[in-house]
Design an enzyme around this catalytic site. Structure first.
Site, mmCIF file in Angstrom:
data_model
loop_
_atom_site.group_PDB
_atom_site.id
_atom_site.type_symbol
_atom_site.label_atom_id
_atom_site.label_comp_id
_atom_site.label_asym_id
_atom_site.label_seq_id
_atom_site.Cartn_x
_atom_site.Cartn_y
_atom_site.Cartn_z
ATOM 1 N NE ARG B 49 -49.300 -13.829 48.895
ATOM 2 C CZ ARG B 49 -50.082 -13.868 48.256
ATOM 3 N NH1 ARG B 49 -51.076 -13.687 48.924
ATOM 4 N NH2 ARG B 49 -50.140 -15.389 48.256
ATOM 5 C CB CYS B 83 -45.215 -15.919 51.180
ATOM 6 S SG CYS B 83 -45.700 -15.408 49.879
ATOM 7 C CG ASN B 84 -39.364 -18.388 48.856
ATOM 8 O OD1 ASN B 84 -38.353 -17.732 49.008
ATOM 9 N ND2 ASN B 84 -40.257 -19.207 48.939
ATOM 10 C CB THR B 85 -44.062 -14.074 46.200
ATOM 11 O OG1 THR B 85 -43.994 -14.937 44.813
ATOM 12 C CG2 THR B 85 -44.541 -13.111 44.901
ATOM 13 C CB ALA B 86 -44.922 -12.239 51.598
ATOM 14 C CB THR B 127 -43.776 -16.680 41.881
ATOM 15 O OG1 THR B 127 -43.284 -16.194 42.178
ATOM 16 C CG2 THR B 127 -44.479 -17.340 42.316
ATOM 17 C CE LYS B 167 -51.253 -19.931 45.467
ATOM 18 N NZ LYS B 167 -50.377 -19.587 47.516
ATOM 19 C CB CYS B 197 -42.401 -21.070 45.260
ATOM 20 S SG CYS B 197 -43.656 -21.212 45.578
#
Lengths: 232, 232
Positions: B49, B83-86, B127, B167, B197
Site C-alpha cells: 500500500r 490497516c490504516n494505509t489501506a 506511515t 512483519k 499504523c
C-alpha cells in the site's frame, strides 16, 4: 506458492485468535507476502462440544459442517481446527465436509518426533470429552508412549474452571489454575506435558508460566504443521 | 443476535491477528456464544500500500476487492480493515465492494469522544502514505484537534524499520524503535498519541511499554467499534 489454509474456529474464539498469532509467528518471513494466506471462520454460536460428548447434549456437527462448507466456497486447500475436543467429529467432518483436515494430534506427534523425544510418561491436560474421544490415545498408540492424564478431581478443580475463565477473558486466574494442574502431573513423574485443549496455552502464557518449558502446546504444534503443509 | 463481521486482513498478517485478539478481548462475554461471529480474509500476497501511494507502485486495489468479494460471498454484515494505509482506497472499496465498511479513523474519533478527551495537540504516528492519504486530518478536521505528526527523519529512523521488523517477527527491536518515536512526540508536547499504523501497537505491547498509557491504539479502537456495531 503457499496453499490457502482454512481455519474452522470459534471453539473458542480466544483459542482461534491464539492459533492465528502462532501461525504468523511460526512462519519464516521477511515480508508480508511470505506469510501463509488464510481464511478464518470463527462463528462461536455452536453447541458445546463437551456437553454433546459427556452428557448427550445437542450435537455441534451441523454448525461445524456449515463452517466447512463456508471454507469450501473459499477454495481453501486444507482445514485446521484449533479445538482438540472438536476432533471427536474428525471423520464426519472429513467425509461430509469435502476437504482434507490436518489433525491436531498428528501435529503433536510431529513435535514428539522433532526434538521433543522423551523417556518416561507424557502428561496430557485436556477436557474430559477429549479423553473420552480417545484421540490422543489412539493416534499416539503406535509410538509406545505412556500417557498420564489428569484426575477427575484436577479437571473439576483446575482445568474446567480455567477453560471457562479463558472464554470470558479472566486470563490470569485461568493461568494460575492451569499452572497448578501442570505442577500436579510433573510431581507425579510426567517428563513432558501436552496442553491438549486450546484454551490452556492462552491461560499459561498470560501468566508467563516457566512451566511452559515442560509443555507441548498443541495449538503451536498445529500452527507449525500448518505452515509446513501450506508451503509444502 | 450479533451481526457477522468481515475482516479484510493480511495487511499485515500480524496486525490482523492482533485485531482478532482485541476483538475477542473487547467483547463482554461469559460464554463462547456471546462472542462476535467473524470471517477473516487474511491473504498477504498483495502489493505494498505504501509504495502504491508514495512512489506510484502497483495498486493493491484489485486484490483488496477480491477480498471484499470473498467476504460478500460469506454474507458478512459489514467489513473492517485493520490497516490504516489501506483506507486510502476506502471510497473505492465501499463503492465497488458492495459492503459497508467501518472506517478505522471513525473508530479513533469515538475513542476521542469517550474518555480520551484531551486539551492540546494529539500526536499521530503513522506511515508516510497514511499521512499523504489525509484520512486522519480529514476525518478529525471538524473536531478542532491539532494533529502533531512525526518527522520524516523519525519515520526513517524509527517507524519504517519498526513496521518491517513486525512483519518478520522481530518484535522487541520494533518495540524499542516505536517507543523512541512516541517519546519524541511526547517531548514536543503531544498530550496523547494515536498509533495510526496497525503494526505499532503490536511492537509497543511486545516490550510492555509504559508509554502505551499515553496512546490511543487504532486497532483496539476498531475492535471496540466493531463489537458495538455487531451487537447493534
Amino acid at each position: 506458492m503457499s496453499k490457502l489454509v482454512g481455519v474452522l474456529g470459534g471453539m473458542g474464539p480466544m483459542a482461534t485468535a491464539d492459533f492465528f498469532r502462532k501461525l504468523v509467528e511460526e512462519t519464516p518471513a521477511t515480508h508480508d507476502r511470505d506469510h501463509v494466506p488464510v481464511i478464518i471462520y470463527s462463528v462461536p454460536q455452536i453447541p458445546s462440544r463437551d456437553k454433546a460428548i459427556t452428557s448427550g447434549g445437542e450435537s455441534p456437527l451441523p454448525q461445524m459442517l456449515a463452517g466447512m462448507h463456508a471454507l469450501k466456497k473459499q477454495n481453501v486447500d486444507f482445514v485446521v481446527i484449533p479445538c482438540n475436543t472438536a476432533h471427536y467429529w474428525y471423520e464426519d467432518l472429513c467425509r461430509e465436509g469435502g476437504l482434507p483436515i490436518l489433525h491436531i494430534v498428528d501435529a503433536v506427534r510431529d513435535e514428539l518426533s522433532n526434538g521433543h523425544a522423551v523417556e518416561g510418561p507424557i502428561g496430557l491436560l485436556s477436557t474430559e470429552a477429549t479423553l473420552l474421544s480417545g484421540i490422543y490415545r489412539d493416534r499416539l498408540a503406535d509410538r509406545g508412549i505412556e500417557l498420564m492424564v489428569n484426575t477427575q478431581e484436577e479437571r473439576d478443580e483446575f482445568i474446567n474452571p480455567a477453560i471457562e475463565w479463558v472464554k470470558c477473558g479472566r486470563l490470569p486466574e485461568a493461568g494460575r489454575a492451569v499452572d497448578r494442574a501442570v505442577a500436579r502431573l510433573l510431581d507425579r513423574g510426567a517428563q513432558k506435558l501436552i496442553l491438549g485443549c486450546t484454551e490452556l496455552p492462552v491461560a499459561l502464557e498470560a501468566i508467563a508460566s516457566p512451566r511452559m518449558g515442560s509443555c507441548i502446546d498443541a495449538t503451536r504444534a498445529l500452527a507449525r504443521a500448518s505452515v509446513r503443509r501450506a508451503r509444502g
